[in-house]
Design an enzyme around this catalytic site. Structure first.
Site, PDB file in Angstrom:
ATOM      1  N   PHE A 153      46.797 -41.193  16.784  1.00 55.67           N
ATOM      2  CA  PHE A 153      48.145 -40.674  16.572  1.00 55.67           C
ATOM      3  C   PHE A 153      48.530 -40.843  15.113  1.00 55.67           C
ATOM      4  O   PHE A 153      48.434 -41.930  14.565  1.00 55.67           O
ATOM      5  CB  PHE A 153      49.162 -41.406  17.459  1.00 55.67           C
ATOM      6  CG  PHE A 153      50.539 -40.813  17.358  1.00 55.67           C
ATOM      7  CD1 PHE A 153      50.884 -39.696  18.107  1.00 55.67           C
ATOM      8  CD2 PHE A 153      51.488 -41.349  16.488  1.00 55.67           C
ATOM      9  CE1 PHE A 153      52.147 -39.133  18.003  1.00 55.67           C
ATOM     10  CE2 PHE A 153      52.757 -40.783  16.385  1.00 55.67           C
ATOM     11  CZ  PHE A 153      53.086 -39.676  17.139  1.00 55.67           C
ATOM     12  N   ASP A 238      45.293 -45.507   8.944  1.00 58.58           N
ATOM     13  CA  ASP A 238      46.700 -45.369   9.318  1.00 58.58           C
ATOM     14  C   ASP A 238      47.170 -46.735   9.813  1.00 58.58           C
ATOM     15  O   ASP A 238      46.857 -47.153  10.930  1.00 58.58           O
ATOM     16  CB  ASP A 238      46.836 -44.302  10.412  1.00 58.58           C
ATOM     17  CG  ASP A 238      48.291 -44.044  10.789  1.00 58.58           C
ATOM     18  OD1 ASP A 238      49.125 -44.953  10.603  1.00 58.58           O
ATOM     19  OD2 ASP A 238      48.582 -42.943  11.284  1.00 58.58           O
ATOM     20  N   LYS A 267      56.974 -47.809   9.568  1.00 56.78           N
ATOM     21  CA  LYS A 267      57.560 -48.697  10.578  1.00 56.78           C
ATOM     22  C   LYS A 267      58.090 -50.033  10.036  1.00 56.78           C
ATOM     23  O   LYS A 267      59.214 -50.092   9.600  1.00 56.78           O
ATOM     24  CB  LYS A 267      56.591 -48.872  11.736  1.00 56.78           C
ATOM     25  CG  LYS A 267      56.456 -47.535  12.484  1.00 56.78           C
ATOM     26  CD  LYS A 267      55.749 -47.572  13.809  1.00 56.78           C
ATOM     27  CE  LYS A 267      55.926 -46.224  14.485  1.00 56.78           C
ATOM     28  NZ  LYS A 267      54.705 -45.611  14.953  1.00 56.78           N
TER      29      LYS A 267
HETATM   30  C1  LIG Z   1      54.469 -44.091  14.727  1.00 56.47           C
HETATM   31  C2  LIG Z   1      53.226 -43.701  14.071  1.00 56.47           C
HETATM   32  C3  LIG Z   1      53.170 -42.618  13.167  1.00 56.47           C
HETATM   33  C4  LIG Z   1      54.349 -41.719  12.910  1.00 56.47           C
HETATM   34  O1  LIG Z   1      55.410 -42.407  12.307  1.00 56.47           O
HETATM   35  P1  LIG Z   1      56.865 -41.732  12.288  1.00 56.47           P
HETATM   36  O2  LIG Z   1      57.658 -42.668  11.407  1.00 56.47           O
HETATM   37  O3  LIG Z   1      57.355 -41.665  13.683  1.00 56.47           O
HETATM   38  O4  LIG Z   1      56.737 -40.384  11.680  1.00 56.47           O
HETATM   39  C5  LIG Z   1      51.980 -42.367  12.519  1.00 56.47           C
HETATM   40  N1  LIG Z   1      50.888 -43.124  12.754  1.00 56.47           N
HETATM   41  C6  LIG Z   1      50.904 -44.154  13.610  1.00 56.47           C
HETATM   42  C7  LIG Z   1      49.666 -44.962  13.822  1.00 56.47           C
HETATM   43  C8  LIG Z   1      52.058 -44.482  14.313  1.00 56.47           C
HETATM   44  O5  LIG Z   1      52.049 -45.487  15.189  1.00 56.47           O
END
Ligand SMILES: *Cc1c(COP(=O)(O)O)cnc(C)c1O
Length: 409
Positions: A153, A238, A267
């Site tokens: 994701f 990521d 985050k």
């Molecule tokens: C939550 C998340 C995203 C997206 O972040 P947003 O601030 O919601 O755009 C991207 N990569 C990972 C691994 C995530 O957990």
């Protein structure tokens, strides 16, 4: 049409939980399957709902957004001070808080340089553009394919969505962007087979978060990193969910002894404020003036919050705390797994834990947790995800574990 919300005079008590939910139904596009809980206040590892009931927050505000718990006093103090000084200065100019946050992130990422944005998806977009430009410059005009992992994701904007190898998120929004190639996670041979001359980067989560907590196998990530070096392609991790101590190390990739070229973060970076950053080694940081931008990216307010949050994380040993308390939670859950007939798997790193049930009862377990005063996250039918803040104490962990095990019974 006037509603109870409209009618609320300034300074009055907040509207009822039902009025809040009704207003969302009426005025807000229903992009989320929201849980019928209305939260009004947070402090540390606790949240309070509209009825005044207190919960242990094992989702960090939801989706791991507040790594330091709610309203950390040092972050709040820094933000109050910043609000009265200056909130916004665009990237046409310089300001001290962007300079300081850049320095702190560079020190904490082995000398990488930052691009600031507001979210994880924007950090992904930045990484994608950077990888394509790097590929074109360093490998050739056709080298712009980015390999990503199934079940991963990376966000909901079109580029990040195209990097997200899950067809359920693509449905209805085709065509997704070209230039992405998907491989099964934890399968080094599949990765080896996918890397040809058109590939410029491999982009993955060290621990897949949104899909239910799947850590990369140690050998897989090391071999993948070696492959990226051998084939001269960028390794991009990521760390939007895994960064800033969540897994018991500052970055999750440190568990694996690899050195990524690019790290995406968001985050927990500013303790609960919208911010994101894409960090790249000087060699990979090929973006030039005019290549990319973000109006609110790196604004003084978010930077001030992030500066305070990063200092709090360092000064209080919270990364080590996440490792210790996470180990305690994992051990407790694994002990329970042995006696339980419902728990099929317990996996995770630090305070990023997935509990997989052998039965499709995640929603029922979630409901019982809420009844008991614990907020967790149900992923699909059979996985529960625990993402408590890194400030969690052992006593709070034990209390949550008791509620959780009760809910599983
Ligand atoms: C939550 C998340 C995203 C997206 O972040 P947003 O601030 O919601 O755009 C991207 N990569 C990972 C691994 C995530 O957990």
């Amino acid at each position: 049409v006037a509603t109870k919300l409209d009618a609320k005079p300034a300074g009055a008590t907040l509207p009822s939980g039902q009025a809040v939910m009704d207003a969302y139904e009426r005025y807000v596009i229903r992009t989320y399957g929201r849980i019928p809980l209305v939260f009004e206040r947070g402090e540390g590892a606790y949240l309070w709902d509209s009825a005044g009931k207190r919960y242990l927050d094992f989702v960090s505000g939801g989706r791991a957004g507040t790594g330091l718990g709610h309203c950390h006093p040092a972050v709040v103090a820094a933000l109050k001070e910043q609000l009265e000084r200056v909130m916004f200065i665009s990237n046409d100019f310089y300001h001290p808080w962007g300079a300081e946050l850049g320095r702190l992130l560079s020190e904490r990422s082995g000398g990488r340089k930052a691009f600031f944005c507001n979210s994880g998806a924007e950090a992904s977009e930045t990484a994608i553009k950077l990888a394509r430009k790097w590929g074109h410059q360093n490998r050739g005009p056709n080298s712009h394919t980015i390999v990503t992992c199934e079940r991963g994701f990376h966000g909901r904007t079109m580029g990040a969505l195209s990097a997200t190898a899950q067809t359920k998120f693509h449905q209805g929004f085709e065509p997704i962007l070209s230039g992405f190639r998907y491989v099964p996670f934890n399968d080094i041979e599949a990765l080896r087979a996918a890397v040809d001359d058109t590939v410029c980067a491999f982009f993955l989560e060290p621990v897949q978060g949104e899909s239910g907590i799947y850590p990369a196998d140690p050998t897989y990530l090391r071999q993948a990193a070696d492959l990226c070096r051998e084939r001269n392609i960028l390794l991009m991790v990521d760390e939007v969910q895994t960064g800033f101590g969540r897994t018991g190390k500052y970055w999750a990739f440190e568990h694996y002894g690899v050195e990524p070229d690019v790290i995406t973060t968001a985050k927990a970076l500013a303790g609960g404020l919208p911010i994101g950053a894409c960090l790249a080694t000087p060699a990979a940081a090929v973006l030039q003036p005019g290549d990319h931008g973000c109006t609110f990216g790196g604004n003084p307010f978010s930077c001030a919050g992030a500066i305070a949050a990063l200092k709090v994380l360092d000064d209080n040993g919270y990364v080590a705390n996440a490792a210790r308390v996470g180990e305690r939670l994992l051990a407790g859950l694994r002990r329970h797994q042995k006696e339980s007939r419902t728990v099929a798997d317990v996996r995770g790193l630090g305070l990023m834990i997935g509990v997989e049930l052998g039965v499709p009862e995640a929603k029922a377990v979630f409901d019982r947790c809420v009844e008991g005063g614990l907020v967790v996250n149900a992923v699909g039918d059979n996985i529960l995800r625990l993402l408590p803040p890194v400030i969690l104490t052992e006593a709070q962990a034990d209390q949550a574990l008791a509620i959780f095990i009760q809910a599983l019974a």
